[in-house]
Every structure is written in C-alpha cells, then in structure tokens.
Design an enzyme around this catalytic site. Sequence first.
Site, PDB file in Angstrom:
ATOM      1  N   ALA A  31       3.858  -3.205   5.748  1.00 45.51           N
ATOM      2  CA  ALA A  31       3.674  -4.544   5.166  1.00 45.51           C
ATOM      3  C   ALA A  31       4.912  -4.873   4.321  1.00 45.51           C
ATOM      4  CB  ALA A  31       2.391  -4.614   4.338  1.00 45.51           C
ATOM      5  N   GLN A  34      10.657  -8.394   0.841  1.00 36.88           N
ATOM      6  CA  GLN A  34      12.053  -8.343   0.391  1.00 36.88           C
ATOM      7  C   GLN A  34      12.290  -7.208  -0.612  1.00 36.88           C
ATOM      8  OE1 GLN A  34      14.613  -9.920   1.749  1.00 36.88           O
ATOM      9  NE2 GLN A  34      13.128 -10.787   3.165  1.00 36.88           N
ATOM     10  N   HIS A  36      10.990  -4.160  -0.517  1.00 37.26           N
ATOM     11  CA  HIS A  36      11.290  -2.961   0.282  1.00 37.26           C
ATOM     12  C   HIS A  36      12.706  -3.052   0.849  1.00 37.26           C
ATOM     13  CE1 HIS A  36       6.757  -2.906   0.949  1.00 37.26           C
ATOM     14  NE2 HIS A  36       6.985  -1.681   0.547  1.00 37.26           N
ATOM     15  N   LYS A 149       8.303  -0.731  -9.755  1.00 36.23           N
ATOM     16  CA  LYS A 149       7.004  -1.395  -9.956  1.00 36.23           C
ATOM     17  C   LYS A 149       5.950  -0.302 -10.133  1.00 36.23           C
ATOM     18  CE  LYS A 149       4.515  -3.494  -6.747  1.00 36.23           C
ATOM     19  NZ  LYS A 149       3.201  -2.809  -6.889  1.00 36.23           N
ATOM     20  N   GLN A 153       4.435   6.397 -10.560  1.00 49.07           N
ATOM     21  CA  GLN A 153       4.650   7.143  -9.309  1.00 49.07           C
ATOM     22  C   GLN A 153       6.056   7.745  -9.296  1.00 49.07           C
ATOM     23  OE1 GLN A 153       3.430   5.968  -5.139  1.00 49.07           O
ATOM     24  NE2 GLN A 153       5.463   5.080  -5.143  1.00 49.07           N
ATOM     25  N   SER A 186       2.910  -5.667  -1.370  1.00 50.72           N
ATOM     26  CA  SER A 186       2.246  -5.966  -0.093  1.00 50.72           C
ATOM     27  C   SER A 186       0.896  -6.623  -0.340  1.00 50.72           C
ATOM     28  CB  SER A 186       2.056  -4.680   0.697  1.00 50.72           C
ATOM     29  OG  SER A 186       3.292  -4.022   0.798  1.00 50.72           O
ATOM     30  N   ARG A 187       0.317  -6.356  -1.516  1.00 52.74           N
ATOM     31  CA  ARG A 187      -0.999  -6.930  -1.833  1.00 52.74           C
ATOM     32  C   ARG A 187      -0.936  -8.436  -2.118  1.00 52.74           C
ATOM     33  NH1 ARG A 187      -4.354  -2.305  -3.514  1.00 52.74           N
ATOM     34  NH2 ARG A 187      -2.947  -0.569  -3.422  1.00 52.74           N
TER      35      ARG A 187
END
Length: 280
Positions: A31, A34, A36, A149, A153, A186-187
């Site tokens: 998904a 820009q 990514h 973001k 992680q 993607s969400r």
Amino acid sequence: MKIFKTIESLQTGLSLIDTNMSLGFVPTMGALHQGHLSIVKKAKKENDFVVVSIFINPTQFDKADDLKAYPKTIDNDLELLKDVHCDFVFIPDVEDIYPENVKSSNFDFDDLDKVMEGAFRDGHFDGVGTVVKRLFEIIEPTKAYFGEKDFQQFQIIKKMVEKDHMAVQIVPCEIYREKDGLAMSSRNTRLSEEQRKEAPLIQQTLLKCKSIYAEREISNIKKMVEDTFKDNDILDLEYFEIADVQTLLSTNDKLPNIKYRAFIAVFAGKIRLIDNIALN
Ligand code: PAF
C-alpha cells in the site's frame, strides 16, 4: 526491476550481485505512498543496490479486523517502485516467512516495547522483531531504512540489531507529510472525507506542543492536548506522551541533556493514526 516471490529465487538473485556493492533494504507492508517512495529514493542514493520487501506481517496485528482491512495494492505498488528505480522487490508468502507456525518469537527490547504502541497493541513489537529479523537474515543488507513516523519501531529495531550483533546499519527517515501536515500512512486511504478533513489536527497539535514546550510544564502541555481532542467529535485521543527518545519512558520533568519527543495515537472511527515530533 526484478520481482522475487520465494526466498530461494531472491537469494539466487542476490548471489549474482558484486559482493563489494552496498545493499540498501526497505521493508514495507505494501500500500505504498510517497512516504515509502521517499525512503526508497534515500536508500537508492546511499547504496549501490536496493531491495524492497512487500509483506503484510500477520504476527504484528493484534486485531484480526485490522489485518483483514489492511489495504492491498500490489499492482500499483510495483508501478511506483519501478518509477523510483528499485532494483529487487521481494514478495514472499506467509509460509516462506513462517515455515513452521505463524507465531512471533519473544524478544527482550529492554522494555522499549512496553510503552505507547506496545502498551496498546499486544505482541505488536515481537511480531515486528520476528519478521524484520527474518528478512535481515534472508537479505543481509548493509543498511535498512525505517520511517520516523514509527519512531518506537525504529528504536526497537536498533535495539534488536545491537543486542543480536547484526551487521546492518539502521537508518531513520524523516516523516513524510501530506500538504496539510497529516503524516503519510497506508491507513489514510481508509479515512472518510470528514475524518480526512479533521486528521491534520494531529500534527497541528504536535506543532503547538513544540512551540510551547520551552515555557510550559509537561502536565500543562498534556492537558492542552487532552482538551483539544475532548472538543473534537471526529478524533479520539488514545494516548499522548512526552518521552525520552532513547528510553521511550514518559516524563513529567524536563531533564537537562535529554532529548524528548511528543508521541500521539488517535482514533478516527476504527482507524488508528500515530505521529510524533522532536521537542528539543
Ligand atoms: O513499518 C512497517 O511497515 C512494518 O512494521 C515493517 C517494518 C515492514 C515490518 O512488517
């Protein structure tokens, strides 16, 4: 651009690359947007060769609904990757990544996984650690790229690499935003028109935190954020924390020589959006 669907074929492809070449790796769940692509472009600039993986990792989802609803846009993803001259794309099956059972390993991330996203998404970071470790073992990249973001992680992957003495450099990539400031995700495609209109309030609130950070108490900044979302019918605040960037521990005091970030998670209906900002 070459596409590989099995570990064996990817490793054969990788074995043909000159061993002196640097290999940049960008793990994704597809998904692509820009944000990514900006990461892939950075990886291209900093390496001789770039591999992107597209794999929706089941073990990092704590809710079956969320996994099911995760957008799948593989044809478009491949077009976008071709446009940014990605070299190899790896699209494994679940059986390839989890040959025995679809289960996470347990990691010791020195409690970086116990707060914020980890506190609200049970087992999420063990799932992320499991898949990223597996992908690193398969691809053996020189550098791997992670968007800020998902700052928690990024810190957790850095911790895993350090603890397991893995020979890969973890590179942070700045948050890429829509024109109105909403962090790309993607969400975002799942937001209704009304939710999408309200969503920039997330970054606006973080920017306000940054602008008042020097002169206000942390408790006062937190209250401002809570009040902002209490007054909003579309967005529900899940958490807001000001935390040490290294330990990710939430603080009520500003200690000297410590870098802090503000972290936020907000629900727009069932869609969960996160963002963060450096404060000092
Ligand atoms: O950030 C993501 O998209 C995922 O958590 C990652 C790193 C690709 C692992 O599945």
